[in-house]
Design a protein around this motif. Structure first.
Motif, PDB file in Angstrom:
ATOM      1  N   VAL A 156       0.859  -1.184   0.000  1.00 28.55           N
ATOM      2  CA  VAL A 156       0.000   0.000   0.000  1.00 28.55           C
ATOM      3  C   VAL A 156       0.894   1.231   0.000  1.00 28.55           C
ATOM      4  N   ARG A 157       0.641   2.146  -0.930  1.00 26.08           N
ATOM      5  CA  ARG A 157       1.480   3.342  -1.069  1.00 26.08           C
ATOM      6  C   ARG A 157       0.590   4.589  -1.038  1.00 26.08           C
ATOM      7  N   ASN A 158       0.932   5.507  -0.185  1.00 24.52           N
ATOM      8  CA  ASN A 158       0.200   6.767  -0.058  1.00 24.52           C
ATOM      9  C   ASN A 158       0.713   7.755  -1.101  1.00 24.52           C
ATOM     10  N   LEU A 159      -0.132   8.136  -2.042  1.00 24.40           N
ATOM     11  CA  LEU A 159       0.240   9.082  -3.088  1.00 24.40           C
ATOM     12  C   LEU A 159      -0.103  10.523  -2.723  1.00 24.40           C
ATOM     13  N   SER A 160      -0.728  10.714  -1.570  1.00 25.74           N
ATOM     14  CA  SER A 160      -1.125  12.070  -1.141  1.00 25.74           C
ATOM     15  C   SER A 160      -0.733  12.310   0.313  1.00 25.74           C
ATOM     16  N   PRO A 161       0.559  12.286   0.627  1.00 31.27           N
ATOM     17  CA  PRO A 161       0.973  12.441   2.028  1.00 31.27           C
ATOM     18  C   PRO A 161       0.661  13.805   2.617  1.00 31.27           C
ATOM     19  N   ASP A 162       0.402  14.788   1.769  1.00 29.98           N
ATOM     20  CA  ASP A 162       0.052  16.112   2.282  1.00 29.98           C
ATOM     21  C   ASP A 162      -1.416  16.200   2.685  1.00 29.98           C
ATOM     22  N   GLN A 165       3.914   0.590   2.840  1.00 32.19           N
ATOM     23  CA  GLN A 165       3.999  -0.552   3.741  1.00 32.19           C
ATOM     24  C   GLN A 165       3.426  -1.788   3.105  1.00 32.19           C
ATOM     25  N   GLN A 166       3.885  -2.937   3.568  1.00 31.20           N
ATOM     26  CA  GLN A 166       3.404  -4.219   3.074  1.00 31.20           C
ATOM     27  C   GLN A 166       2.499  -4.846   4.124  1.00 31.20           C
ATOM     28  N   ILE A 178      -4.548   6.649  -2.968  1.00 36.39           N
ATOM     29  CA  ILE A 178      -3.755   5.581  -2.372  1.00 36.39           C
ATOM     30  C   ILE A 178      -3.676   4.434  -3.372  1.00 36.39           C
ATOM     31  N   ARG A 179      -2.501   3.850  -3.498  1.00 36.61           N
ATOM     32  CA  ARG A 179      -2.289   2.779  -4.462  1.00 36.61           C
ATOM     33  C   ARG A 179      -1.990   1.473  -3.735  1.00 36.61           C
ATOM     34  N   ALA A 180      -2.492   0.376  -4.297  1.00 37.55           N
ATOM     35  CA  ALA A 180      -2.193  -0.946  -3.760  1.00 37.55           C
ATOM     36  C   ALA A 180      -1.813  -1.880  -4.895  1.00 37.55           C
ATOM     37  N   ARG A 181      -0.883  -2.771  -4.626  1.00 34.08           N
ATOM     38  CA  ARG A 181      -0.491  -3.752  -5.625  1.00 34.08           C
ATOM     39  C   ARG A 181      -0.076  -5.041  -4.930  1.00 34.08           C
TER      40      ARG A 181
END
Length: 297
Positions: free
Chosen positions: A240-246, A256-257, A282-285
């Motif tokens: 999971v990757r946060n693309l909008s940390p602001d 994080q995994q 937020i992106r997930a793969r």
């Protein structure tokens, strides 16, 4: 009121204007991405991880929405360059043994590929030697073997009864994107080249679905993001990757995994906290598992 929205993503398919398609990912967002087709921002180079010196190979470039990108210049360390054709791919000759580094023209950040000596290229007979046993419907995957064609378009991969897109290739590796519209669950895939075939080989196709407990979070407001896996009851690892940390913060860190629960309702959750109001993404793969080895075909 507690709002909930579930989004699915496949290459080339859009559920609504709120969905962002990402190369090799499922994205949750409330706002579409806008990227100029002339910009190299967000573009991704795809190379087979291995190739054989003195043989043909194919690279591809995807844009920020996971679509092939024609007319993009890719440069190799050493001065050579190629331009992607109307299919978003470019065929080139693999150089001398070593590590090949490629980058988008005018940018830093190299994508590597290992170039093997001709003597290590393996037999000419078509054979798949390793492949992922779990494949995400919204992500690319790589197949290793022998006897493939370095020109990606000369290989045919059938996955779940539909022709998949071979975007990058060498004589020993193929990078493949599943066709849209496939069903999650058990499936088979076959590789064909020059009238020869390897397979069918068993795989499991999975779809990732993202849902958020709230569409927007006020500053310091808490929420929960859920990643749901369809097609497998096995415990899997997702990134999971946060693309909008602001705008929003994930518990622990921005990337994080997570390990899914397994079972019929196969999910993983991560807590969120609002930083300031706004449309967040937020992106997930799926994190690739150790490949299955094919030794009988």
């Amino acid at each position: 009121m507690n709002h909930r929205r579930t989004l699915r993503a496949f290459f080339g398919w859009t559920a609504s204007a709120a969905l962002i398609l990402c190369a090799g990912a499922v994205c949750f967002a409330q706002k579409p991405a806008r990227v100029s087709p002339k910009s190299s921002a967000g573009k991704t180079i795809l190379l087979p991880t291995q190739m054989v010196a003195g043989t043909k190979a194919t690279l591809a470039v995807l844009d920020s929405q996971g679509r092939v990108a024609p007319g993009v210049v890719v440069e190799f360390i050493g001065g050579a360059r190629v331009t992607t054709d109307s299919t978003g791919r470019a065929v080139f000759m693999a150089p001398a043994p070593g590590v090949l580094l490629a980058h988008l023209a005018g940018q830093t950040g190299n994508v590597p590929a290992v170039v093997l000596p001709a003597a290590e290229g393996g037999p000419a007979a078509l054979r798949v030697t390793s492949y992922p046993r779990v494949i995400s419907l919204s992500d690319r995957f790589e197949v290793s073997g022998n006897g493939f064609q370095g020109d990606a378009g000369a290989n045919r991969v059938t996955l779940g009864g539909k022709a998949a897109l071979v975007v990058a290739a060498s004589t020993i590796a193929l990078v493949v994107i599943p066709a849209p519209g496939l069903d999650a669950g058990p499936a088979q895939f076959t590789v064909e080249s020059e009238g020869r075939a390897s397979g069918p080989l068993p795989v499991t196709l999975v779809a990732l679905e993202l849902s958020a407990s709230k569409e927007r979070l006020a500053a310091k407001e808490s929420g929960v993001l859920t990643v749901r896996v369809r097609g497998s009851s096995e415990q899997l690892i997702v990134e999971v990757r946060n693309l909008s940390p602001d705008l929003v913060a994930l518990a622990s860190c921005a990337v994080q995994q997570l390990t899914t629960s397994g079972g019929e309702d196969n999910t993983a959750q991560v807590k969120m906290r609002g930083v300031r109001p706004g449309d967040f993404s937020i992106r997930a793969r799926l994190v690739p598992q150790p490949p299955a080895a094919e030794t009988d075909r």
